[in-house]
Design a protein around this motif. Structure first.
Motif, PDB file in Angstrom:
ATOM      1  N   TYR A  41       1.635   0.785  -0.926  1.00 24.64           N
ATOM      2  CA  TYR A  41       1.823   2.220  -0.688  1.00 24.64           C
ATOM      3  C   TYR A  41       3.279   2.539  -0.331  1.00 24.64           C
ATOM      4  N   VAL A  42       3.841   1.736   0.567  1.00 25.37           N
ATOM      5  CA  VAL A  42       5.222   2.025   0.983  1.00 25.37           C
ATOM      6  C   VAL A  42       6.167   1.823  -0.201  1.00 25.37           C
ATOM      7  N   ASN A  43       5.909   0.800  -1.009  1.00 23.18           N
ATOM      8  CA  ASN A  43       6.747   0.588  -2.197  1.00 23.18           C
ATOM      9  C   ASN A  43       6.593   1.725  -3.201  1.00 23.18           C
ATOM     10  N   TYR A  44       5.378   2.202  -3.298  1.00 28.12           N
ATOM     11  CA  TYR A  44       5.085   3.323  -4.201  1.00 28.12           C
ATOM     12  C   TYR A  44       5.884   4.562  -3.780  1.00 28.12           C
ATOM     13  N   VAL A  45       5.836   4.849  -2.477  1.00 34.00           N
ATOM     14  CA  VAL A  45       6.594   6.000  -1.952  1.00 34.00           C
ATOM     15  C   VAL A  45       8.093   5.784  -2.209  1.00 34.00           C
ATOM     16  N   SER A  46       8.563   4.562  -1.990  1.00 29.44           N
ATOM     17  CA  SER A  46       9.988   4.269  -2.206  1.00 29.44           C
ATOM     18  C   SER A  46      10.369   4.510  -3.662  1.00 29.44           C
ATOM     19  N   ASP A  47       9.472   4.133  -4.570  1.00 28.36           N
ATOM     20  CA  ASP A  47       9.747   4.356  -5.997  1.00 28.36           C
ATOM     21  C   ASP A  47       9.825   5.846  -6.314  1.00 28.36           C
ATOM     22  N   VAL A  48       8.896   6.608  -5.713  1.00 27.78           N
ATOM     23  CA  VAL A  48       8.897   8.050  -5.981  1.00 27.78           C
ATOM     24  C   VAL A  48      10.197   8.668  -5.475  1.00 27.78           C
ATOM     25  N   TRP A  49      10.679   8.170  -4.345  1.00 26.13           N
ATOM     26  CA  TRP A  49      11.952   8.680  -3.816  1.00 26.13           C
ATOM     27  C   TRP A  49      13.155   8.026  -4.508  1.00 26.13           C
ATOM     28  N   ARG A  50      12.867   7.234  -5.528  1.00 24.41           N
ATOM     29  CA  ARG A  50      13.875   6.571  -6.353  1.00 24.41           C
ATOM     30  C   ARG A  50      14.815   5.680  -5.553  1.00 24.41           C
ATOM     31  N   MET A  51      14.258   4.992  -4.581  1.00 23.02           N
ATOM     32  CA  MET A  51      15.087   4.018  -3.860  1.00 23.02           C
ATOM     33  C   MET A  51      15.246   2.779  -4.731  1.00 23.02           C
ATOM     34  N   ARG A  78      15.100  -0.728  -6.253  1.00 22.54           N
ATOM     35  CA  ARG A  78      14.248  -1.864  -5.934  1.00 22.54           C
ATOM     36  C   ARG A  78      15.108  -3.083  -5.605  1.00 22.54           C
ATOM     37  N   GLY A  79      14.529  -4.035  -4.923  1.00 26.44           N
ATOM     38  CA  GLY A  79      15.267  -5.263  -4.645  1.00 26.44           C
ATOM     39  C   GLY A  79      15.090  -5.722  -3.220  1.00 26.44           C
ATOM     40  N   PRO A  80      15.722  -6.862  -2.896  1.00 23.15           N
ATOM     41  CA  PRO A  80      15.510  -7.476  -1.572  1.00 23.15           C
ATOM     42  C   PRO A  80      15.918  -6.569  -0.405  1.00 23.15           C
ATOM     43  N   GLU A  81      16.934  -5.751  -0.641  1.00 22.64           N
ATOM     44  CA  GLU A  81      17.413  -4.901   0.456  1.00 22.64           C
ATOM     45  C   GLU A  81      16.314  -3.927   0.893  1.00 22.64           C
ATOM     46  N   ARG A  82      15.693  -3.296  -0.100  1.00 22.03           N
ATOM     47  CA  ARG A  82      14.623  -2.352   0.186  1.00 22.03           C
ATOM     48  C   ARG A  82      13.443  -3.077   0.832  1.00 22.03           C
ATOM     49  N   GLU A  83      13.135  -4.234   0.310  1.00 26.24           N
ATOM     50  CA  GLU A  83      11.989  -4.966   0.849  1.00 26.24           C
ATOM     51  C   GLU A  83      12.232  -5.389   2.295  1.00 26.24           C
ATOM     52  N   GLU A  84      13.473  -5.744   2.570  1.00 29.11           N
ATOM     53  CA  GLU A  84      13.813  -6.103   3.960  1.00 29.11           C
ATOM     54  C   GLU A  84      13.608  -4.913   4.886  1.00 29.11           C
ATOM     55  N   GLU A  85      14.041  -3.748   4.406  1.00 30.89           N
ATOM     56  CA  GLU A  85      13.873  -2.529   5.219  1.00 30.89           C
ATOM     57  C   GLU A  85      12.398  -2.246   5.486  1.00 30.89           C
ATOM     58  N   ILE A  86      11.602  -2.403   4.440  1.00 31.82           N
ATOM     59  CA  ILE A  86      10.162  -2.153   4.600  1.00 31.82           C
ATOM     60  C   ILE A  86       9.585  -3.154   5.606  1.00 31.82           C
ATOM     61  N   GLU A  87       9.940  -4.432   5.421  1.00 30.66           N
ATOM     62  CA  GLU A  87       9.441  -5.487   6.331  1.00 30.66           C
ATOM     63  C   GLU A  87       9.830  -5.162   7.772  1.00 30.66           C
ATOM     64  N   GLU A  88      11.070  -4.693   7.918  1.00 38.91           N
ATOM     65  CA  GLU A  88      11.591  -4.392   9.250  1.00 38.91           C
ATOM     66  C   GLU A  88      10.756  -3.297   9.917  1.00 38.91           C
ATOM     67  N   LEU A  89      10.503  -2.238   9.150  1.00 39.17           N
ATOM     68  CA  LEU A  89       9.708  -1.129   9.705  1.00 39.17           C
ATOM     69  C   LEU A  89       8.264  -1.550   9.980  1.00 39.17           C
ATOM     70  N   ALA A 118       7.196   7.606   5.690  1.00 36.06           N
ATOM     71  CA  ALA A 118       8.042   8.789   5.933  1.00 36.06           C
ATOM     72  C   ALA A 118       9.478   8.384   6.252  1.00 36.06           C
ATOM     73  N   LEU A 119       9.637   7.203   6.869  1.00 32.81           N
ATOM     74  CA  LEU A 119      10.979   6.798   7.303  1.00 32.81           C
ATOM     75  C   LEU A 119      11.736   5.996   6.254  1.00 32.81           C
ATOM     76  N   ILE A 120      11.009   5.388   5.324  1.00 29.16           N
ATOM     77  CA  ILE A 120      11.625   4.383   4.459  1.00 29.16           C
ATOM     78  C   ILE A 120      12.758   4.935   3.590  1.00 29.16           C
ATOM     79  N   HIS A 121      12.667   6.215   3.251  1.00 28.47           N
ATOM     80  CA  HIS A 121      13.717   6.753   2.364  1.00 28.47           C
ATOM     81  C   HIS A 121      14.834   7.424   3.146  1.00 28.47           C
TER      82      HIS A 121
END
Lengths: 255, 573
Positions: free
Chosen positions: A94-104, A106-117, A147-150
């Motif tokens: 779900y969080v990745n899906y939201v990130s895609d919609v917000w056009r963030m 993709r890649g390790p940086e985004r995944e790290e942020e998600i993991e962190e949150l 809500a915070l990921i983007h």
């Protein structure tokens, strides 16, 4: 910055929000308080472009919600009071899906942020489970992560801490304080007046769709003529419990 | 849009295993079952075609196809009509329940995009059956064909079927939205409107049968295709025609006609345009609040609320046990307050009547004298479907409310009985209406007419209880949270797979056996021993049938009650 300019919402003959104007400055947490059904969620939904204002408009970071809603939504993050999420996705999906919609990207940086949150909000262990298995608190946490990921500049939070465990609530408080320092604009509603008192820079109290008081705690105390706590101010403005009726219900037990 | 679509399809046809500990893990077979099923069906169809075609010779098959392109067009147009009929309320339902999509609507997308994506999901869902059967048929035929470009027919068929379904779904959705707009904010008028719409549809079906009865006795197949022609369903400029000529034409090696190709392209573009307009109107409907119910809310300070004594009489003149009574009241109230749900429930059986009874009608002119029996056959789908909807579906749509019922420690069997009984007024109205029609067209059935509504009530009792039991076994108690399964959605059923079959099949068998036994025995005994004894025999059969249905009702209500009381909260929360 959020500017509500005479927002009005009517459902048939019922006026849910009436000529509501307020401003939330950049780097400010604004608490929107009011009894159940007073129009808080309706106001938030109008700001988010989900409901059409019957009259008036609002601007989010300068974007008019009536004419430029997609741009406004791009800078906003929202946690609803009752998050209804896609139940057949896992939290991670779900969080990745939201990130895609917000056009963030993709890649390790985004995944790290998600993991962190996810770790921060104590939900990482459940992130591979389907959302349908989540408790209310967990759904709200995953909704907050989404809500915070983007990296929104404006956050709209409807009862974000309700149903969340004390550790999670404290974490959310710290995150919001941190975001405020970074310049985020935060509009939140809560029924826990203690939270509002501690966290909000300014508070607006609405009743039956109308703003009945607004200001900092100091200004509100002045308006409420000597009441010291926010609870006392709130009850004096919106009406307190009917002690006579309560006593009658309890069989004449004096309160 | 692609991201939204991918995730929706991922949710609908989830094949990948989840890694979490909280999630109940499904076996690989269970996850792949729908896919395996589709592949097996496809392989069987291709094998059957490749076995059968050589027996007749391809040239003969090609000739038959060439001679019947009109019939092909009619059939393809029927696909469009089926999609349209099944989608009339789909957009209004999606918009009406859009609060469930709040997380999507707050994303940086136009609402139009979100509604367009939902329309595409509905289109794919509608097309999957036609494509699932049609693609293997075209693969099989193109392998058997001698035409050099026959393989392209699969692609052409797929694209054009998608465009047909797109037109059907989008136009159906627009009709529903248009109807909602007309009646917006007028709650009573809306309910009356839905009811009138449903009644009109019922009358139209009845008129159809009556016209059929009084027609000049031409062959039924010819009559059906003549009717289709008169509606323009085999017209060169109907959407189904290019599907027929282009896909079947290329299969048999006929060069595509440029006019047909242009018409085909036009309908593809028209479908896309309609889908866009549908999403635009959905956006408008949601954002402007068209679908608001129009109920008034006033401040407690302004109006002192007074309540009359709580003693609902859901079925006037009837007294029930308190649990049964409140269950009837709850069921009728919640259905009645959602006009589109009521319309779906009332109109649903008409589809069964059309699609189930029509093939029986289409046996030729010899069937003309049997018309009263076909009309009689139409009462069963109503009795069964109302039972299934009011007791089966509505048990599933209790959803989270099951917790209240379980905590109340009420007798759930009584609660189920209430749901079943709540369908009876509707069954009575419909069966009496059909009996009146029979009064005019079926003198042979006249002596048994009184028994028809009574038999329908019994069928409904049995069907409702069986459906409630099936719902307790295989209901998706979270159906309300799925766009395609929610209340009022015409696309998918809230009871899963075999349980749905269980809910429908047994009641239909019971219903048809019962009602035809009563009439059949009556007519037979009348012929042998006279009218009076025939009448007694028919009503004796009705009594016996009633006893069987009543015991089924008691047995399955009890069984459903026990199962519902034991359902784990994780199934519905």
């Amino acid at each position: 910055m959020i500017e509500s300019l005479g927002l009005t919402k009517m459902f048939s003959e019922f006026t849910a929000v009436k000529d509501l104007s307020f401003k939330v400055a950049t780097g400010e947490i604004y608490g929107l308080l009011g009894p159940n059904g007073s129009g808080k969620s309706t106001t938030m939904r109008m700001l988010l472009g989900i409901l059409k204002p019957t009259e008036g408009t609002a601007r989010v970071l300068g974007h008019d919600i009536k004419t430029d809603i997609v741009a406004a939504k791009r800078v906003m993050g929202y946690v609803p009071e009752e998050p209804i999420l896609p139940e057949r996705l896992t939290g991670w999906e779900y969080v990745n899906y939201v990130s895609d919609v917000w056009r963030m990207p993709r890649g390790p940086e985004r995944e790290e942020e998600i993991e962190e949150l996810l770790t921060l909000l104590d939900i990482r262990d459940a992130s591979d489970d389907l959302i349908e298995t989540y408790s209310k608190g967990m759904s709200r946490k995953i909704s907050l992560v989404a809500a915070l990921i983007h990296g929104p500049k404006v956050l709209i939070l409807d009862e974000v801490q309700a149903g969340i465990d004390p550790r999670g609530a404290a974490t959310i408080k710290e995150i919001l304080n941190g975001l405020r320092k970074k310049g985020a604009t935060i509009l939140m509603s809560t029924h826990v007046l203690e939270i509002a008192e501690q966290m909000c820079d300014r508070i607006g109290i609405i009743n039956e769709g109308t703003m009945i008081a607004e200001g900092t705690m100091k200004e509100l105390r002045l308006q409420a003529k000597g009441q010291s706590s926010l609870e006392e101010i709130f009850l004096s403005l919106t009406g307190g419990p009917d002690m006579q009726k309560i006593a009658e219900f309890l069989g004449g037990v004096p309160s | 849009m692609i991201v939204l679509l991918r995730q929706d399809l991922n949710q609908l046809f989830r094949i990948r295993r989840t890694g979490g500990k909280r999630t109940e893990q499904e076996s690989t077979f269970k996850r792949l079952r729908p896919l395996l099923f589709a592949v097996i069906i496809g392989v069987v169809i291709i094998w059957a075609i490749l076995t059968v075609v050589p027996l007749f010779g391809w040239s003969r098959i090609a000739l038959i196809l060439l001679d019947n392109l009109d019939i092909g067009a009619t059939l393809f147009n029927f696909i469009l009509i089926i999609s349209l009929l099944g989608s009339i309320m789909v957009s209004a339902t999606t918009v009406g329940n859009s609060q469930r999509m709040e997380y999507l609507l707050t994303m940086p997308l136009t609402m139009r995009t979100v509604f367009l994506e939902k329309t595409i999901v509905v289109i794919l869902n509608n097309a999957v059956l036609f494509l699932g059967i049609g693609i293997p048929v075209f693969i099989g035929l193109s392998i058997a064909s001698y035409a050099p470009l026959a393989g392209f027919s699969v692609l052409i068929f797929s694209v054009l079927i998608l465009s047909l379904v797109t037109i059907g779904v989008s136009f159906g959705g627009l009709l529903g939205l248009f109807f909602s707009r007309l009646l917006a904010g007028r709650r009573t008028l809306k309910q009356v409107g839905w009811f009138l719409g449903s009644s009109l549809a019922i009358i139209a079906t009845a008129v159809y049968y009556y016209t059929f009865y009084t027609s000049d006795g031409a062959g039924v197949f010819e009559w059906v295709f003549e009717l289709a022609r008169s509606f323009g369903l085999s017209s060169r400029f109907s959407p189904g025609y290019p599907v027929s000529t282009l896909s079947l034409g290329i299969l048999i090696g006929v060069s595509p006609n440029p006019v047909d190709a242009l018409v085909g392209l036009f309908f593809i573009a028209f479908g896309l345009l309609l889908a866009y307009v549908n999403s635009y109107v959905s956006e408008l409907a949601h954002y402007s609040g068209w679908l608001a119910s129009g109920s008034k809310r006033t401040s407690a300070k302004d109006v002192r609320k007074t309540h009359t004594s709580w003693n609902p009489q859901p079925i006037p003149g009837m007294k029930f046990d308190q649990t049964v009574s409140v269950s009837i009241w709850y069921n009728i109230s919640t259905i009645r307050r959602e006009g589109r749900v009521l319309a779906q429930y009332l109109m649903g059986p008409i589809r069964f009547v059309i699609f189930l009874v029509l093939p029986f009608v289409a046996v030729g002119e010899y069937a003309m004298g049997l018309t009263p029996y076909f009309i009689l056959a139409a009462v069963v789908p109503f009795a069964v479907s109302y039972g299934v909807y009011f007791a089966g579906y509505e048990t599933v749509y209790e959803g989270r409310n099951l917790m209240t019922l379980q905590l109340a420690a009420t007798n759930m069997a009584d609660y189920v009985k209430g749901k079943v009984i709540s369908a009876i007024p509707f069954v009575l109205i419909t069966s009496i209406a059909i009996s009146i029609l029979l009064f005019f067209v079926g003198p042979v059935i006249l002596p048994y007419l009184l028994g028809v509504p009574i038999a329908c009530v019994f069928i409904c009792l049995a069907a409702g209880a069986i459906a409630a039991n099936a719902a307790a076994i295989g209901g998706d108690f979270r159906a309300e949270r799925s766009v395609l399964r929610q209340r009022g959605a015409a696309v998918q059923m809230p009871i899963r797979g075999w349980s749905m079959l269980r809910a429908q099949l047994v009641p239909y068998v019971v219903g048809y056996v019962g009602i035809y036994s009563m009439v059949g025995v009556g007519i037979l005994v009348t012929t042998l021993y006279g009218a009076a004894i025939g009448l007694v025999a028919a009503y004796a059969i009705l009594g016996l049938f009633g006893l069987v249905c009543y015991s089924l009702y008691n047995h399955y209500s009890h069984s459903a009650g026990i199962k519902l009381a034991q359902i784990e909260a994780s199934k519905y929360l």
